[in-house]
Design a protein around this motif. Sequence first.
Motif, mmCIF file in Angstrom:
data_model
loop_
_atom_site.group_PDB
_atom_site.id
_atom_site.type_symbol
_atom_site.label_atom_id
_atom_site.label_comp_id
_atom_site.label_asym_id
_atom_site.label_seq_id
_atom_site.Cartn_x
_atom_site.Cartn_y
_atom_site.Cartn_z
ATOM 1 N N LEU A 145 -44.439 -4.576 13.711
ATOM 2 C CA LEU A 145 -45.774 -4.351 13.450
ATOM 3 C C LEU A 145 -46.357 -3.277 14.111
ATOM 4 O O LEU A 145 -47.212 -2.447 14.083
ATOM 5 C CB LEU A 145 -46.665 -5.318 13.692
ATOM 6 N N ALA A 146 -46.084 -3.541 15.611
ATOM 7 C CA ALA A 146 -46.642 -2.748 16.877
ATOM 8 C C ALA A 146 -46.159 -1.266 16.673
ATOM 9 O O ALA A 146 -46.968 -0.087 16.622
ATOM 10 C CB ALA A 146 -46.249 -3.102 18.128
ATOM 11 N N PHE A 147 -45.043 -1.130 16.410
ATOM 12 C CA PHE A 147 -44.306 0.147 15.972
ATOM 13 C C PHE A 147 -45.105 0.886 14.719
ATOM 14 O O PHE A 147 -45.130 2.167 14.733
ATOM 15 C CB PHE A 147 -42.621 0.120 15.817
ATOM 16 N N GLY A 148 -45.169 0.224 13.702
ATOM 17 C CA GLY A 148 -45.781 0.924 12.555
ATOM 18 C C GLY A 148 -47.358 1.319 12.959
ATOM 19 O O GLY A 148 -47.707 2.157 12.723
ATOM 20 N N ALA A 149 -47.993 0.259 13.702
ATOM 21 C CA ALA A 149 -49.327 0.678 14.274
ATOM 22 C C ALA A 149 -49.288 2.067 15.015
ATOM 23 O O ALA A 149 -50.138 2.893 14.989
ATOM 24 C CB ALA A 149 -49.859 -0.603 15.055
ATOM 25 N N TYR A 150 -48.419 2.105 15.913
ATOM 26 C CA TYR A 150 -48.018 3.127 16.936
ATOM 27 C C TYR A 150 -48.003 4.309 15.836
ATOM 28 O O TYR A 150 -48.699 5.573 16.275
ATOM 29 C CB TYR A 150 -47.116 2.927 17.751
#
Length: 120
Positions: free
Chosen positions: A91-96
């Motif tokens: 999820l963090a990678f997607g948001a980044y």
Amino acid sequence: MNSLLIKDRRATGLLKRVRQDVNHLRDDIGNLLSHTTKETLPNSARELAGQAKQQLAAGGAYAANRLRNFRGQPQSQCAGLVGGAVVLGLLAFGAYSLFKHNGNAQQVADEVKDEIADSI
């Protein structure tokens, strides 16, 4: 002010009283600071240090207890924790990636705007 320059007796008397009051105030402030640094603050500092030691000891005991409980958990719960960490990472990678893409789009839009402004 020099009282010899002032001919008014009342003004001279008031100036003397103000000078005395200022001297008394200066002495009182000195006494207050002396008393506070010698008596009040050390006790408060000791109390704060004692409370900090107690909180650190309680936090250490809590952390040790949680670590013991964590070691005793079955492997399925550990796998669940690892899976949750992986999901959060994705999820963090997607948001980044999303924010990075939007930042590039804004940069391209700014460059196009500058080119149009230069051509006009």
